[in-house]
Design a protein around this motif. Structure first.
Motif, short mmCIF file in Angstrom:
data_model
loop_
_atom_site.label_atom_id
_atom_site.label_comp_id
_atom_site.label_asym_id
_atom_site.label_seq_id
_atom_site.Cartn_x
_atom_site.Cartn_y
_atom_site.Cartn_z
N ARG A 78 14.36 60.38 -21.31
CA ARG A 78 14.17 61.68 -20.38
C ARG A 78 14.79 61.73 -19.25
NH1 ARG A 78 8.88 62.22 -20.92
NH2 ARG A 78 8.17 62.07 -18.63
N ALA A 79 14.66 60.67 -18.67
CA ALA A 79 15.06 60.45 -17.10
C ALA A 79 16.45 60.23 -17.06
CB ALA A 79 14.60 59.10 -16.50
N ARG A 80 17.36 59.74 -18.32
CA ARG A 80 18.58 59.92 -18.49
C ARG A 80 19.02 61.14 -18.58
NH1 ARG A 80 17.96 54.69 -21.34
NH2 ARG A 80 18.92 52.81 -20.29
N GLN A 81 18.37 61.93 -19.47
CA GLN A 81 19.02 62.91 -20.21
C GLN A 81 18.58 64.39 -19.31
OE1 GLN A 81 20.91 63.21 -22.95
NE2 GLN A 81 21.00 61.22 -22.84
N GLN A 82 17.63 64.34 -18.40
CA GLN A 82 17.15 65.33 -17.69
C GLN A 82 17.30 65.00 -16.32
OE1 GLN A 82 13.47 67.09 -18.97
NE2 GLN A 82 12.88 67.33 -16.82
N PRO A 83 18.09 65.42 -15.47
CA PRO A 83 18.30 65.28 -14.11
C PRO A 83 17.12 65.66 -13.21
CG PRO A 83 20.34 66.11 -14.77
CD PRO A 83 19.39 66.23 -15.88
N GLY A 84 16.74 65.14 -12.20
CA GLY A 84 15.40 65.44 -11.33
C GLY A 84 14.11 64.71 -11.94
N ALA A 85 13.11 65.16 -11.39
CA ALA A 85 11.80 64.71 -11.61
C ALA A 85 11.21 65.05 -12.66
CB ALA A 85 10.98 64.74 -10.25
N ALA A 86 10.13 64.09 -13.23
CA ALA A 86 9.40 64.71 -14.25
C ALA A 86 8.19 64.22 -14.04
CB ALA A 86 10.09 64.08 -15.47
N ARG A 87 6.97 64.79 -14.83
CA ARG A 87 5.42 64.16 -14.60
C ARG A 87 5.44 63.18 -15.76
NH1 ARG A 87 1.25 64.40 -11.92
NH2 ARG A 87 2.11 66.07 -10.35
N GLU A 88 4.53 62.15 -15.43
CA GLU A 88 4.07 61.13 -16.00
C GLU A 88 2.71 60.74 -15.98
OE1 GLU A 88 4.97 56.46 -17.68
OE2 GLU A 88 4.77 57.21 -15.52
N ARG A 89 1.77 61.25 -16.58
CA ARG A 89 0.45 61.35 -16.42
C ARG A 89 0.15 61.70 -15.01
NH1 ARG A 89 1.20 57.11 -19.89
NH2 ARG A 89 1.17 55.51 -18.41
N ASP A 90 -0.34 60.67 -14.38
CA ASP A 90 -0.76 60.77 -13.01
C ASP A 90 0.33 60.73 -11.83
OD1 ASP A 90 -0.83 58.11 -13.15
OD2 ASP A 90 -2.20 57.76 -11.93
N ARG A 91 1.62 60.69 -12.38
CA ARG A 91 2.76 60.45 -11.40
C ARG A 91 4.09 61.54 -11.60
NH1 ARG A 91 4.41 54.35 -12.07
NH2 ARG A 91 5.23 55.12 -13.91
N LEU A 92 4.76 61.74 -10.43
CA LEU A 92 5.79 62.38 -10.68
C LEU A 92 6.94 61.26 -10.64
CD1 LEU A 92 5.76 65.62 -8.36
CD2 LEU A 92 6.54 65.43 -10.85
N VAL A 93 7.86 61.19 -11.52
CA VAL A 93 8.99 60.10 -11.40
C VAL A 93 10.47 60.56 -11.47
CG1 VAL A 93 7.53 58.32 -12.65
CG2 VAL A 93 9.00 59.96 -13.87
#
Length: 546
Positions: free
Chosen positions: A232-247
């Protein structure tokens, strides 16, 4: 490169940097718009300061070839193997191309540096796009304010957010320029957002933590969820939520180097925090890529430099290259050559030498040649201290160190290396093969360790001891050993018989047999000297290298 005012300056700054670091010349630069490449001329004139008449041909035929690349780096002209297009890829998208021509065949390191600069240019273009997006957002906010669409409170919040983003951008730029690297950048993110911040490698291992207390214990993710996050990090630029974190991803082109994250279990991160996280990922990308490339290249570059210095092939650039590793070649040096048996191998021995030199407060450059490890050491008085320190590091004293003479300039290093090799050879062939030997200690043994010297030594031993050695071999006697101890004791019957643990009469009988077998007069001073030298050389030559 990252401060270029527009895409064209970024493209040509990258081309200039590539040309400065290798045998490359800039040919052309292209930017993709709506999937089609558009050539961008250099700002303020021709590339590299050359007049237009001297630039490489960049006509319509080159434009057509670039259009057919479909986002890939490749050679452009079969007749010209080093006219090449470097694709500027970021998060799976091609943003443009750099076209270079090599005057000579580039090395692997020069090709790798060119690829790295191309990836940095892609990041810079993406950063410009992000900055343009921020400016567009600010313009939209201003338009809304002018039209009084938003309420005054909303306008104040928007202006505050923009000021906060601008302040963070300045703080992040200062952290990136400080030279303190990843730790300062992550600390800046934490201070800006008020949330714990961290970076991880692509496998989920913690790299840097900034925040109160210690990083929380997180169970290692299963490969399935972790791979999904990376995809998802490769395909979707920008930040994403992973449980209790923004990555957010840290990537150079298609190479994902790791993740930067904000720990946000209460989901209180706002848009400016998210934007700060994304920008941090962009700034960290060249930092981590540089660290990765150095980790890959530095050991080989050190070995190459040492090899050039001891083989006499180094140029004036050697001072600059050594300084890049934190080593001053202007100081006097001595060459040490080391051998240590065991399963650890040369890599472990090289690391042990580096650590040992640090404990002794010595500056060292470490390389290798065949089965030996080579150390160029500044400030070394003798090899004994180095041998002891390396033995402690390896937990084994079953090694040997040979040390050459002092070198006041790099041109003397090949001679010192030859001396160190001979000292090591004598040490390994001596009765005590473990320890250190300095070339200055060798005395007459300086002839050992070289082919011509050893052949001459063999002839000398054969001339003076040949008959006696043959007699010992046939009759299983020890007359050569008896003669050696007698001469070492200075011709003392008492000292020699005590050392040999035999009676004085037995010693007299053996010495008489030696006179009869060899025909030598042991009372003649010159004869005794030659026999003494021959027995000493034989004691070295008779030992096999350990």
């Amino acid at each position: 490169m990252l401060d270029g005012a527009d895409e064209r300056e970024v493209l040509w700054a990258a081309l200039d940097a590539i040309a400065a670091l290798g045998p490359f010349t800039a040919a052309a630069a292209y930017l993709l718009h709506d999937g089609r490449p558009h050539r961008r001329p250099p700002p303020g004139g021709s590339a590299n300061g050359a007049p237009p008449s001297e630039l490489p041909a960049v006509g319509a035929h080159l434009d057509r070839r670039i259009a057919a690349l479909h986002g890939r780096s490749r050679r452009l002209d079969p007749a010209d193997p080093w006219l090449r297009a470097l694709a500027l890829r970021h998060h799976g998208r091609c943003l443009g191309y750099l076209v270079v021509r090599a005057r000579t065949v580039p090395t692997d390191e020069e090709i790798a540096l060119a690829d790295l600069l191309a990836r940095q240019a892609a990041v810079a273009l993406a950063n410009l796009a992000l900055a343009r997006r921020d400016r567009a957002r600010a313009a939209e906010h201003e338009r809304l304010r002018s039209a009084e669409i938003r309420r005054a409170a909303d306008l104040g919040a928007t202006v505050s957010a923009l000021e906060r983003e601008s302040a963070y951008h300045e703080a992040l730029s200062r952290a990136a320029a400080s030279g303190r690297g990843e730790e300062d950048i992550v600390q800046t993110l934490h201070e800006h957002t008020g949330l714990p911040a961290l970076t991880e490698d692509r496998f989920g291992n913690l790299r840097v933590w900034a925040g109160p207390g210690q990083p929380p214990d997180r169970p290692r993710s299963d490969s399935g969820p972790r791979n999904e996050l990376l995809h998802r990090a490769r395909q979707q630029p920008g930040a994403a939520r992973e449980r209790d974190r923004l990555v957010a991803p840290i990537a150079m082109g298609d190479d994902l180097l790791g993740l930067v994250a904000l720990v946000d279990p209460d989901r209180r991160a706002d848009r400016t925090d998210t934007s700060a996280l994304e920008r941090t990922g962009l700034v960290l990308a060249p930092v981590l890529a540089h660290q990765q490339k150095l980790a890959e290249l530095e050991p080989q570059l050190r070995r190459d430099l040492v090899e050039k210095l001891i083989s006499g092939q180094a140029t004036e650039d050697a001072f600059t290259h050594a300084a890049a590793f934190g080593h001053d070649l202007h100081r006097p040096h001595r060459v040490a050559v080391l051998q240590w048996p065991g399963p650890a191998g040369q890599a472990a021995l090289g690391h042990a030498v580096t650590r040992a030199a640090g404990q002794l407060r010595l500056d060292v450059l470490v390389g290798s040649r065949r089965d030996t490890t080579i150390a160029l050491v500044a400030g070394l008085d003798s090899g004994a201290a180095l041998y002891r320190a390396v033995s402690e590091e390896l937990g084994s004293a079953a090694g040997a160190v040979g040390v050459g003479g002092r070198c006041d300039c790099p041109a003397d290093l090949p001679h010192s290396y030859d001396e160190a090799t001979r000292a090591l050879t004598v040490r390994r062939r001596s009765q005590d093969p473990h320890g250190s030997t300095d070339f200055e200690e060798l005395g007459l043994y300086r002839m050992m360790g070289t082919g011509d010297g050893e052949r001459e030594a063999d002839r000398f031993v054969g001339e003076w001891l040949g008959a006696l050695l043959d007699y010992d071999a046939r009759h299983h006697t020890e007359l050569v050993t008896t003669l050696s101890h007698y001469l070492e004791s200075g011709g003392s019957y008492d000292a020699a018989s005590e050392t040999l643990r035999i009676h004085r009469s037995t010693l007299r009988y053996r010495l008489q047999r030696i006179r009869e077998i060899t025909g030598h007069d042991l009372g003649d001073a010159g004869t005794r000297l030659n026999l003494h030298v021959a027995t000493r050389i034989r004691n070295v030559l008779d030992q096999q290298p350990g």
